[in-house]
Scaffold this motif. Structure first.
Motif, PDB file in Angstrom:
ATOM      1  N   UNK A   7       0.839  -1.206   0.000  1.00 50.77           N
ATOM      2  CA  UNK A   7       0.000   0.000   0.000  1.00 50.77           C
ATOM      3  C   UNK A   7       0.869   1.250   0.000  1.00 50.77           C
ATOM      4  N   UNK A   8       0.313   2.346  -0.473  1.00 50.08           N
ATOM      5  CA  UNK A   8       1.012   3.625  -0.429  1.00 50.08           C
ATOM      6  C   UNK A   8       0.705   4.305   0.902  1.00 50.08           C
ATOM      7  N   UNK A   9       1.656   5.098   1.383  1.00 47.59           N
ATOM      8  CA  UNK A   9       1.500   5.816   2.641  1.00 47.59           C
ATOM      9  C   UNK A   9       1.490   7.320   2.354  1.00 47.59           C
ATOM     10  N   UNK A  10       0.470   7.991   2.854  1.00 45.40           N
ATOM     11  CA  UNK A  10       0.372   9.446   2.703  1.00 45.40           C
ATOM     12  C   UNK A  10       0.374  10.100   4.076  1.00 45.40           C
ATOM     13  N   UNK A  11       0.716  11.366   4.105  1.00 44.75           N
ATOM     14  CA  UNK A  11       0.613  12.180   5.312  1.00 44.75           C
ATOM     15  C   UNK A  11      -0.344  13.326   5.006  1.00 44.75           C
ATOM     16  N   UNK A  12      -1.406  13.450   5.793  1.00 42.26           N
ATOM     17  CA  UNK A  12      -2.352  14.557   5.643  1.00 42.26           C
ATOM     18  C   UNK A  12      -2.186  15.513   6.818  1.00 42.26           C
ATOM     19  N   UNK A  13      -2.247  16.805   6.526  1.00 40.28           N
ATOM     20  CA  UNK A  13      -1.827  17.831   7.476  1.00 40.28           C
ATOM     21  C   UNK A  13      -2.995  18.713   7.908  1.00 40.28           C
ATOM     22  N   UNK A  14      -3.243  18.744   9.202  1.00 44.88           N
ATOM     23  CA  UNK A  14      -4.260  19.630   9.763  1.00 44.88           C
ATOM     24  C   UNK A  14      -3.535  20.811  10.400  1.00 44.88           C
ATOM     25  N   UNK A  15      -3.436  21.905   9.656  1.00 45.42           N
ATOM     26  CA  UNK A  15      -2.734  23.104  10.121  1.00 45.42           C
ATOM     27  C   UNK A  15      -3.776  24.089  10.648  1.00 45.42           C
ATOM     28  N   UNK A  16      -3.908  24.145  11.969  1.00 48.15           N
ATOM     29  CA  UNK A  16      -4.887  25.014  12.618  1.00 48.15           C
ATOM     30  C   UNK A  16      -4.241  26.332  13.032  1.00 48.15           C
ATOM     31  N   UNK A  17      -5.026  27.399  12.957  1.00 50.52           N
ATOM     32  CA  UNK A  17      -4.580  28.704  13.418  1.00 50.52           C
ATOM     33  C   UNK A  17      -5.793  29.479  13.915  1.00 50.52           C
ATOM     34  N   UNK A  18      -5.561  30.644  14.488  1.00 53.88           N
ATOM     35  CA  UNK A  18      -6.652  31.527  14.901  1.00 53.88           C
ATOM     36  C   UNK A  18      -6.488  32.849  14.169  1.00 53.88           C
ATOM     37  N   UNK A  19      -7.544  33.249  13.478  1.00 51.07           N
ATOM     38  CA  UNK A  19      -7.534  34.507  12.731  1.00 51.07           C
ATOM     39  C   UNK A  19      -8.927  35.121  12.803  1.00 51.07           C
ATOM     40  N   UNK A  20      -8.987  36.435  13.002  1.00 52.23           N
ATOM     41  CA  UNK A  20     -10.270  37.141  13.117  1.00 52.23           C
ATOM     42  C   UNK A  20     -11.143  36.519  14.205  1.00 52.23           C
ATOM     43  N   UNK A  64       2.226  25.473   3.334  1.00 58.53           N
ATOM     44  CA  UNK A  64       1.911  26.633   4.177  1.00 58.53           C
ATOM     45  C   UNK A  64       3.127  27.474   4.525  1.00 58.53           C
ATOM     46  N   UNK A  65       4.272  27.180   3.923  1.00 57.60           N
ATOM     47  CA  UNK A  65       5.471  27.977   4.153  1.00 57.60           C
ATOM     48  C   UNK A  65       5.965  27.941   5.584  1.00 57.60           C
ATOM     49  N   UNK A  66       5.755  26.821   6.279  1.00 59.83           N
ATOM     50  CA  UNK A  66       6.047  26.745   7.708  1.00 59.83           C
ATOM     51  C   UNK A  66       7.211  25.812   8.006  1.00 59.83           C
ATOM     52  N   UNK A  67       8.067  26.258   8.920  1.00 58.63           N
ATOM     53  CA  UNK A  67       9.161  25.431   9.411  1.00 58.63           C
ATOM     54  C   UNK A  67       9.295  25.645  10.912  1.00 58.63           C
ATOM     55  N   UNK A  68       9.717  24.609  11.605  1.00 63.39           N
ATOM     56  CA  UNK A  68       9.970  24.723  13.034  1.00 63.39           C
ATOM     57  C   UNK A  68       8.733  24.981  13.865  1.00 63.39           C
ATOM     58  N   UNK A  69       7.590  24.406  13.475  1.00 63.84           N
ATOM     59  CA  UNK A  69       6.354  24.633  14.217  1.00 63.84           C
ATOM     60  C   UNK A  69       5.977  23.391  15.025  1.00 63.84           C
ATOM     61  N   UNK A  94      -1.281  16.901  13.281  1.00 64.61           N
ATOM     62  CA  UNK A  94      -1.894  18.111  13.803  1.00 64.61           C
ATOM     63  C   UNK A  94      -0.819  19.173  13.982  1.00 64.61           C
ATOM     64  N   UNK A  95      -1.012  20.348  13.357  1.00 66.31           N
ATOM     65  CA  UNK A  95      -0.076  21.462  13.483  1.00 66.31           C
ATOM     66  C   UNK A  95      -0.823  22.680  14.013  1.00 66.31           C
TER      67      UNK A  95
END
Length: 214
Positions: A7-20, A64-69, A94-95
Motif C-alpha cells: 500500500x502507499x503511505x500518505x501524510x495529511x496535514x491539519x494546520x490550525x490557526x486563529x484569525x479574526x 503553508x510555508x512553515x518550518x519549526x512549528x 496536527x499542526x
C-alpha cells in the motif's frame, strides 16, 4: 515478500490557526481527480527513505510555508474505501501555529490554498474530499481536549502576548467564555511578565507576558 502488494503511505496535514477571532484551518482545492474541485487537507506521499515526521515537515513547508512549528501525529486512517485510486493509508498530523507565520501556497496537484473557518465547515454540507471531514472533526476535538491539560494554546500566539489575547485563545479553543479572575489564577504559574506594555492605541495599556519554560 515480493509477492505482496504494497500500500502507499500518505501524510495529511491539519494546520490550525486563529484569525479574526475564529479557529481556522488550511485547506486546498484539488486540481485533479479524484474529487477535483473539492476542498481537502494538504498532504504528501511519503518518499522512500523518508520518515513520517520528515514527510509532515516537508508537507507543511510546501503547502503553508512553515518550518519549526508544533506538530504531532494525530491518527492513522486505513479504511479500504478511503481513496478510489488504490490502497492508500494516511497518517494525519496536527499542526498549531500563529496565523502571522502562514504563507499559503498552491501545491502541484491543487488549484488554491486558503484558510477556512473550522466550525462553519463542520456544520455545513460543503463537500470535502476523501475522509478529510472526519479527520478535521477528530483534530478539532483533540485540540479542545488538550487545551484543558497542556500548553498547546500558546502555539497560536506570538512569543509575547497580553492576558486578554491569551484568554481569548483559550475561549476559542474550548468553545466557551471564561471568567477572567479564575482564568488568570489558573494561568499564572505558566507565564511571566516581560516588563513591557502595549502602546499606540486608544485602550488602557496592557502588560506583555511570555510563556515560562517548562
Amino acid at each position: 515478500m515480493s509477492g505482496f502488494e504494497k500500500p502507499m503511505i500518505a501524510v495529511d496535514l491539519l494546520v490550525f490557526t486563529i484569525k479574526d477571532d475564529r479557529l481556522k484551518l488550511v485547506l486546498v482545492q484539488r486540481g485533479e481527480e479524484p474529487f477535483k474541485g473539492q476542498l481537502a487537507l494538504p498532504g504528501v506521499f511519503v518518499r522512500q527513505g523518508e520518515t513520517l515526521d520528515a514527510a509532515a515537515q516537508r508537507g507543511v513547508a510546501e503547502e503553508a510555508g512553515l518550518k519549526g512549528i508544533y506538530f504531532e501525529q494525530l491518527y492513522t486512517w486505513g479504511s479500504l474505501e478511503r481513496d478510489p485510486r488504490s490502497r492508500i493509508i494516511s497518517v494525519s498530523y496536527l499542526s498549531l501555529v500563529d496565523s502571522e507565520r502562514i504563507t499559503l501556497n498552491a501545491g502541484e496537484r491543487t488549484s488554491a490554498t486558503a484558510l477556512y473557518d473550522v466550525e462553519e465547515l463542520l456544520s455545513s454540507d460543503t463537500p470535502i474530499a476523501f475522509d478529510h471531514r472526519e479527520m478535521i472533526a477528530y483534530g478539532r476535538e483533540r485540540i479542545k481536549n488538550k487545551t484543558e491539560y497542556t500548553r498547546i494554546a500558546f502555539e497560536f500566539l506570538p512569543e509575547e502576548f497580553t492576558l486578554p489575547q491569551l484568554q481569548r485563545v483559550y475561549e476559542i479553543l474550548l468553545g466557551k467564555p471564561l471568567y477572567k479572575a479564575n482564568f488568570r489564577r489558573k494561568i499564572a504559574p505558566l507565564i511571566e511578565d516581560t516588563n513591557k506594555m502595549t502602546s499606540g492605541d486608544a485602550h488602557r495599556p496592557s502588560k506583555y507576558y511570555r510563556q515560562k519554560p517548562e
